[in-house]
Design a protein around this motif. Structure first.
Motif, PDB file in Angstrom:
ATOM      1  N   UNK B 385       0.591  -1.043   0.014  1.00 52.71           N
ATOM      2  CA  UNK B 385      -0.157  -0.201   0.424  1.00 52.71           C
ATOM      3  C   UNK B 385       1.037   1.193   0.187  1.00 52.71           C
ATOM      4  N   UNK B 386       0.488   2.136  -0.724  1.00 55.53           N
ATOM      5  CA  UNK B 386       1.028   3.775  -0.573  1.00 55.53           C
ATOM      6  C   UNK B 386      -0.207   4.055  -0.552  1.00 55.53           C
ATOM      7  N   UNK B 387      -0.089   6.337   0.015  1.00 57.45           N
ATOM      8  CA  UNK B 387      -0.444   6.927  -0.238  1.00 57.45           C
ATOM      9  C   UNK B 387       0.225   7.650  -1.132  1.00 57.45           C
ATOM     10  N   UNK B 388      -1.270   8.290  -1.992  1.00 58.58           N
ATOM     11  CA  UNK B 388      -0.358   8.941  -3.167  1.00 58.58           C
ATOM     12  C   UNK B 388      -1.015  10.003  -3.284  1.00 58.58           C
ATOM     13  N   UNK B 389      -0.595  11.360  -3.464  1.00 64.06           N
ATOM     14  CA  UNK B 389      -0.669  12.327  -3.421  1.00 64.06           C
ATOM     15  C   UNK B 389      -2.029  13.120  -4.218  1.00 64.06           C
ATOM     16  N   UNK B 390      -3.094  13.758  -4.415  1.00 64.46           N
ATOM     17  CA  UNK B 390      -3.519  14.366  -4.235  1.00 64.46           C
ATOM     18  C   UNK B 390      -3.399  16.069  -5.689  1.00 64.46           C
ATOM     19  N   UNK B 391      -3.913  16.721  -6.429  1.00 60.90           N
ATOM     20  CA  UNK B 391      -3.612  17.300  -6.592  1.00 60.90           C
ATOM     21  C   UNK B 391      -4.906  19.336  -6.035  1.00 60.90           C
ATOM     22  N   UNK B 392      -4.103  20.201  -6.047  1.00 63.87           N
ATOM     23  CA  UNK B 392      -5.242  21.036  -4.787  1.00 63.87           C
ATOM     24  C   UNK B 392      -6.307  21.683  -5.637  1.00 63.87           C
ATOM     25  N   UNK B 393      -6.395  21.452  -7.235  1.00 57.36           N
ATOM     26  CA  UNK B 393      -7.489  21.509  -7.794  1.00 57.36           C
ATOM     27  C   UNK B 393      -7.874  20.183  -8.915  1.00 57.36           C
TER      28      UNK B 393
END
Lengths: 234, 954
Positions: B385-393
């Motif tokens: 498992x890995x956390x993937x960042x989301x874009x700000x918009x």
């Protein structure tokens, strides 16, 4: 008669014990043959021998009599200029038998070795029983400077100036319950002792609180008759 | 007065309304469903499901929620289950080790609680393969065990609560006539009825009725070409009982079923004996029977087959023609349509089909083919498992400009950045305006499927992230970490599943041979190749050289590639190319190196002097280092130059059944402070070698001494570049389970002390000393190694340290306890520097331990488990395997994802939320106060100036 037999057995036992002692001592003796190879790890030549009689560093014996040949010096110089490696192989022998027990290889950047003037540091790691685990090679000059080669190093380097370090395996630490319990006991004792020492009288202990109260009461007593008189006068 | 005290006291409790405020838990019944049966009591609408590999017995209600769950021995395997009419559910589990096997037979109540009614266990010598058949109506369990077809042993157990641990009736057969050679009881045979054994070899079908003690055989229906093979299939009725039917099916390599031959084993009355072929179904994968109490001789047959767009369930009539069939459609790229189990449950006159797919999705369909509920049981077997960042918009509004960030270091990228900031401000204003208009805040739950893409937007603090998950059954999941783990994307890859299962089998067989289980052997490697917010790319590398690149934001497979070679080592490059992609270096068993994608070879060549590789195997003592310095920019594939050069090698002491664990540091870990300030204002510099690895090898020591063999745990610190061992320690009489944490300049590991029978935790800290360390390229061993051990009062299932974005926050150590709690303990409890204090003259004075304003507690050998340190309060997480850590944009907060049979997400703040205002922070008051102060200062300024003017006039 019986005494004789007993003495005879005792003697046998003694010699046996001595043998065992010697054997264990011999078992600990580790001979490491060093082979080296320049630029590629497949043409190893004997460089020297290290004898480790015990896992203490001061007893080490290093034998590296054979100086480098001109060809080897040239190769090393070339490797140093071309970003090449110098390889070292260690083969360990237990002195009781001739067959090798363990083998390990290591490397160093050739330029680092040349620039240090062939002064290298070999770290030998041993396991709990004194067998070889691995070796590693560093030099006194761990960084390579490209400017080094511009001046022609005419002084010939053909003998190694080697420092050997031993890293032996120790037993892991165990949770130190004993000293903790001791400390607890000690603290407890101190507390008990502290309780015993402080057996002064009640007044002795709390005089600093009692005296101001008494003084205050005295002063107020002194002041109040006047007030009473004044009140009575009115 | 007392009231004030109450208010001032700090309360470490959780209010009811805070439960699940920022955490969630999902519970599962496990993978490898064995069978699902409906409770026989007419009032209770429960479906009992048993799982093989996870060894769990559970009851599911009609909404697909778990009513109860009983977790059995973790190492065991459930091999059979059947339902009694009134009495209960009988289950049989087998726990296999090299030296002995144990059978557990249990009976559970059929009500809402699942009580254990009766239990029986039996020990068998040696590793045994066992088959089981349960006659629930008589509470009889027949277990047939054996190594081969000629040596068989049958145990008959009577499951009765009045006679616990009653001895089974044993019956043994040796040298049976005509027994098939080279069959594995578990893989090639099935138990049909009460005492019939059917085995499959490559040429014929073998059959034995155990009462006859004689094997007979029957040729297979047709000869098959190489890419097809036969598989035996059990057929059970709705109660999990075997009524004498079994199937033989032809499968192609692609797992597609071609034909399903239905057989019946002749019963006692039928004197003709042997196997009786009944009919052949085309394309059917699984068959299940519905028997009714009224007419036991006429069972109804149901079959299920997979179609291109889903599955089809058919009911067969008496003439074996399809009487009725329903088909149901779903996205076959997201979910598997190949079947694992098929069972029928009956609620009154209603029939429901419980289908388990190969990706371990459990789904219930009604007789019209509508899905009633589905459960993603694959999530109970997460291997990565890995956390993937989301874009700000939202990515949709940036579709044109941000999909191809070709130029990372140019003016246009600067322009892009400015533009992106502008767009985000614009979006923010629009959203403000919208919320003003609608005057009601859209909750995250209210966001519907349509705007899924739009909702994938990071929040201000970066708490909202995606969880990318790979399961044991080759299914990829993307979960939303704030919306209670809602599934956003799934993808099923059959090839990945086969690779993982094959590798797992290989590891299992090695472990069985060596008689020791090394837990936590990673089967696959996963790398975040592109860290771009809009186009993240994760690549999965299977050990057989199969690669999949996946975009977790869009749920799209970017690329898949089969290298058809066994991968010995895969490694992510540190340097990204101009596309922002970090290449993966792959090395096969012949030390040949390839790059993925091939274009990153150029990037590698410009940095080739900096790359070294460390190769180790879990089951070998050999460790070696490789260099790729000689690599030339030749055309790929043509030369032998791509062979990596081995530059160092060493061999750890030989242990019997060794398990080697390598602990690297987190690659992109931020270390905020280089040193620690001591009480005398001096700085103790940390040893921060990024290439330092911690090795733990454990096994049985093979000494030739008389003292006998003992288990040892060996610990080494190794420099991965030079291969030099910096520190080595051995713990004698110590064994599994071993857990390891390696971060910054500390290493913490736990093991079991066999002598004292307790779990111990050992903690190391490495320092350079009080002088500034030399600049990075110089590799020196650590000058000070502090090492101290502690007792841990309970079992440990997983251990991890917290990570924050800049590494300023204090570290906590997270420990998953066997009880299901997650303990978060400050790192300071593990501080090993107290070892030297204990011997120094300062031992008793607390002042000497105070440093940098932090008080170091005195050494206590037993680590505490403070109840306020249990971060999951009463939400126990069963059978934890791993703790995954992610960082948020807030320095104080660390995101956690805990996996095991259950999954649990939460966030922790090791140093409390020092960088965030409290929820009840009074913004209005502070604004009023500030404004008032400002006005006041202006007014006083005016008054002061008037005063001075007046004074001047006088």
């Amino acid at each position: 008669m019986y005494l004789n037999i007993v003495i005879f057995y005792l003697l046998i036992a003694l010699t046996k014990a001595q043998e065992v002692y010697q054997q264990t001592n011999l078992d600990k003796l580790l001979t490491i043959k060093l082979y080296h190879s320049i630029n590629s790890p497949d043409s190893y030549k004997l460089r020297g021998t290290i004898i480790i009689p015990s896992s203490k560093e001061k007893d080490l014996v290093i034998k590296q009599d054979k100086p480098l040949t001109d060809e080897e010096i040239n190769d090393l110089d070339k490797a140093a200029r071309n970003n090449g490696f110098y390889f070292l192989k260690a083969v360990a022998y237990k002195s009781t038998s001739e067959d090798q027990t363990k083998m390990a290889t290591s490397f160093i950047e050739a330029c680092s070795l040349v620039q240090s003037g062939l002064s290298d540091i070999i770290m030998i790691s041993l396991d709990y029983y004194g067998n070889l685990i691995g070796i590693s090679l560093t030099s006194t000059n761990p960084t390579c400077e490209s400017s080094y080669f511009s001046t022609d190093s005419s002084n010939k380097l053909d003998t190694f100036n080697t420092t050997v370090k031993l890293i032996s395996t120790t037993l892991g630490p165990v949770p130190d319950t004993l000293s903790y319990i001791q400390r607890m006991e000690q603290e407890k004792n101190e507390k008990l002792r502290g309780d015993k020492v402080d057996n002064r009288s009640f007044f002795g202990k709390y005089w600093m609180y009692i005296v101001p109260v008494v003084i205050f009461v005295l002063i107020s007593n002194l002041a109040s008759p006047e007030g009473m008189e004044q009140a009575a006068a009115r | 007065m007392s009231c004030a005290c109450e208010i001032l006291r700090i309360i470490y409790a959780l209010y009811e309304d805070q439960i699940h405020k920022w955490d969630w838990r999902q519970q599962f019944i496990g993978i490898d469903v064995d069978s699902c049966m409906r409770s026989n009591s007419e009032t209770k609408d429960l479906i009992f499901c048993t799982t093989g590999e996870t060894n769990v017995i559970s009851a599911i209600n009609r909404k697909g929620e778990i009513a109860w769950r009983n977790i059995q021995e973790e190492q065991g395997r459930l091999i059979g289950s059947s339902l009694h009419k009134t009495d209960g559910l009988i289950t049989v589990s087998l726990y296999k080790t090299k030296n002995g096997s144990k059978i557990f037979i249990r009976k559970w109540s059929q009500d809402d609680y699942g009580f254990l009614i009766a239990e029986n266990s039996h020990f068998l010598q040696g590793s045994q393969n066992c088959l089981v058949s349960i006659d629930a109506s008589k509470s009889l369990v027949n277990v047939l065990c054996g190594e081969s077809g000629s040596q068989l042993k049958k145990f008959q157990f009577l499951v009765n609560k009045d006679q616990p641990n009653a001895k089974p009736e044993e019956q043994e057969w040796t040298n049976l006539d005509g027994s098939p050679t080279d069959v594995n009881l578990e893989n090639d045979c099935i138990f049909v009825g009460v005492d019939n054994l059917v085995c499959l070899t490559s040429f014929s079908l073998h059959y034995i009725a155990l009462r006859d003690s004689r094997w007979s055989n029957q040729p297979l229906p047709e000869a098959l070409p190489g890419d097809k093979r036969y598989v035996l299939e059990r057929i059970l009725n709705q109660n999990g009982a075997d009524v004498g039917y079994f199937g033989l099916k032809i499968v192609r390599n692609t797992k597609e079923t071609e034909r399903f031959y239905l057989y019946k084993v002749a019963s006692d009355e039928d004197k003709s004996g042997g196997l009786q072929w009944l009919t052949t179904f085309p394309k059917i994968q699984k068959v299940s029977i519905l028997t009714s109490a009224n007419e036991p001789s006429h069972p109804q047959f149901y079959g299920v087959s997979s179609t291109k767009t889903g599955i089809e369930i058919s009911k067969f009539g008496l003439d074996w023609k399809v009487e009725k069939s329903v088909s149901t459609n779903f996205d076959c790229k997201s979910h598997a349509n190949s079947l694992h189990r098929f069972s029928i449950v009956q609620f009154g006159s209603e029939i429901e089909f419980i289908v388990t797919f190969d990706d371990q999705r459990l789904a219930s369909f009604d007789s019209k083919g509508n899905m009633k509920w589905s459960r993603e049981e694959g999530l109970s077997s997460i291997i990565w498992s890995q956390f993937v960042s989301l874009p700000y918009f939202s990515a949709s509004s940036a579709k044109h400009d941000f999909r191809s960030p070709n130029d990372f270091l140019s003016l246009s990228s600067f322009k892009n950045r400015i533009y992106s900031q502008f767009v985000s401000i614009q979006e923010y204003i629009i959203s403000l305006y919208e919320s003003f208009l609608t005057s009601e805040k859209k909750t995250l739950e209210a966001v519907d499927e349509e705007s899924r893409e739009k909702s994938l937007v990071s929040d201000v603090f970066g708490f909202h992230k995606l969880l990318f998950i790979v399961t044991k059954r080759g299914k990829l999941f993307v979960l939303d970490n704030v919306r209670n783990g809602k599934i956003i994307w799934t993808h099923f890859d059959a090839k990945l599943k086969d690779d993982i299962i094959e590798e797992q089998k290989r590891i299992d067989s090695i472990e069985m041979e060596r008689g020791r289980k090394c837990d936590k052997i990673p089967v696959i490697s996963v790398y975040l190749q592109r860290h771009n917010l809009f186009t993240p790319k994760v690549t999965i590398v299977s050990p057989k050289g199969y690669l999949i690149s996946y975009n977790p934001l869009e749920g799209r497979v970017e690329d898949s590639l089969d290298l058809n070679t066994r991968i010995k080592l895969s490694m992510l490059m540190h340097h990204a190319d101009d596309q922002g992609i970090k290449g993966i270096i792959l090395m096969n068993e012949a030390d040949k190196v390839t790059f993925y994608p091939e274009s990153t070879r150029e990037t590698f060549l410009s940095h080739k002097n900096n790359y070294y590789m460390l190769v180790s195997k879990q089951t070998s003592e050999q460790i070696s280092g490789y260099s790729l310095r000689h690599l030339q920019p030749t055309s790929p594939g043509s030369s032998h130059e791509d062979i990596a050069q081995r530059v160092w090698s060493l061999s750890l002491p030989t242990l019997i059944g060794s398990c080697l664990q390598v602990g690297w540091k987190e690659v992109d870990e931020h270390v905020h402070s280089q040193g620690k300030v001591l009480a005398d204002r001096a700085v103790l510099y940390k040893y921060l070698n990024p290439n330092l690895v911690a090795l733990i090898n454990r096994g049985e020591e093979s000494t030739d001494e008389e003292s006998g063999k003992i288990n040892v745990v060996q610990f080494y610190l190794l420099d991965a570049i030079t291969g030099s061992i910096y520190y080595s320690v051995v713990h004698r009489r110590a064994s599994d389970p071993v857990h390891l944490v390696h971060s910054e300049n500390f290493i913490i590991y736990s093991f079991y002390n066999e002598k004292q029978r307790r779990i111990e935790i050992s903690s190391l800290e490495l320092f350079e000393g009080k002088e500034m360390p030399p600049p990075p390229p110089v590799r020196t061993p650590p000058k000070i190694v502090e090492h101290l051990s502690f007792i841990f009062p309970t079992g440990i299932r997983a251990m991890r340290e917290t990570q924050t974005i800049r590494g300023i926050t204090n570290k906590h150590i997270l420990i998953a306890l066997t009880s299901g709690g997650i303990l978060s303990l400050p790192k300071i409890f593990f501080d090993p520097r107290r070892a030297s204090f204990a011997t120094s003259k300062y031992a008793s004075s607390a002042a000497a331990m105070e440093e940098g304003g932090v008080y170091l507690p005195p050494y206590i050998p037993e680590l505490p488990i403070p109840s306020e340190g249990i971060i999951n309060y009463n939400q126990s997480v069963a059978d934890v395997n791993h703790i995954y850590v992610g960082v948020s944009s807030l320095e104080s907060t660390c995101l956690l994802f805990i996996t095991g049979l259950d999954i649990y997400y939460t966030r922790v703040t090791p140093s409390k939320t020092f960088d965030i205002l409290k929820d009840d922070f009074d913004h209005l008051l502070i604004i009023i106060v500030l404004a008032a102060l400002l006005l006041f200062s202006i007014a006083t300024k005016y008054l002061a100036s008037r005063k001075t003017l007046n004074a001047a006039w006088k």
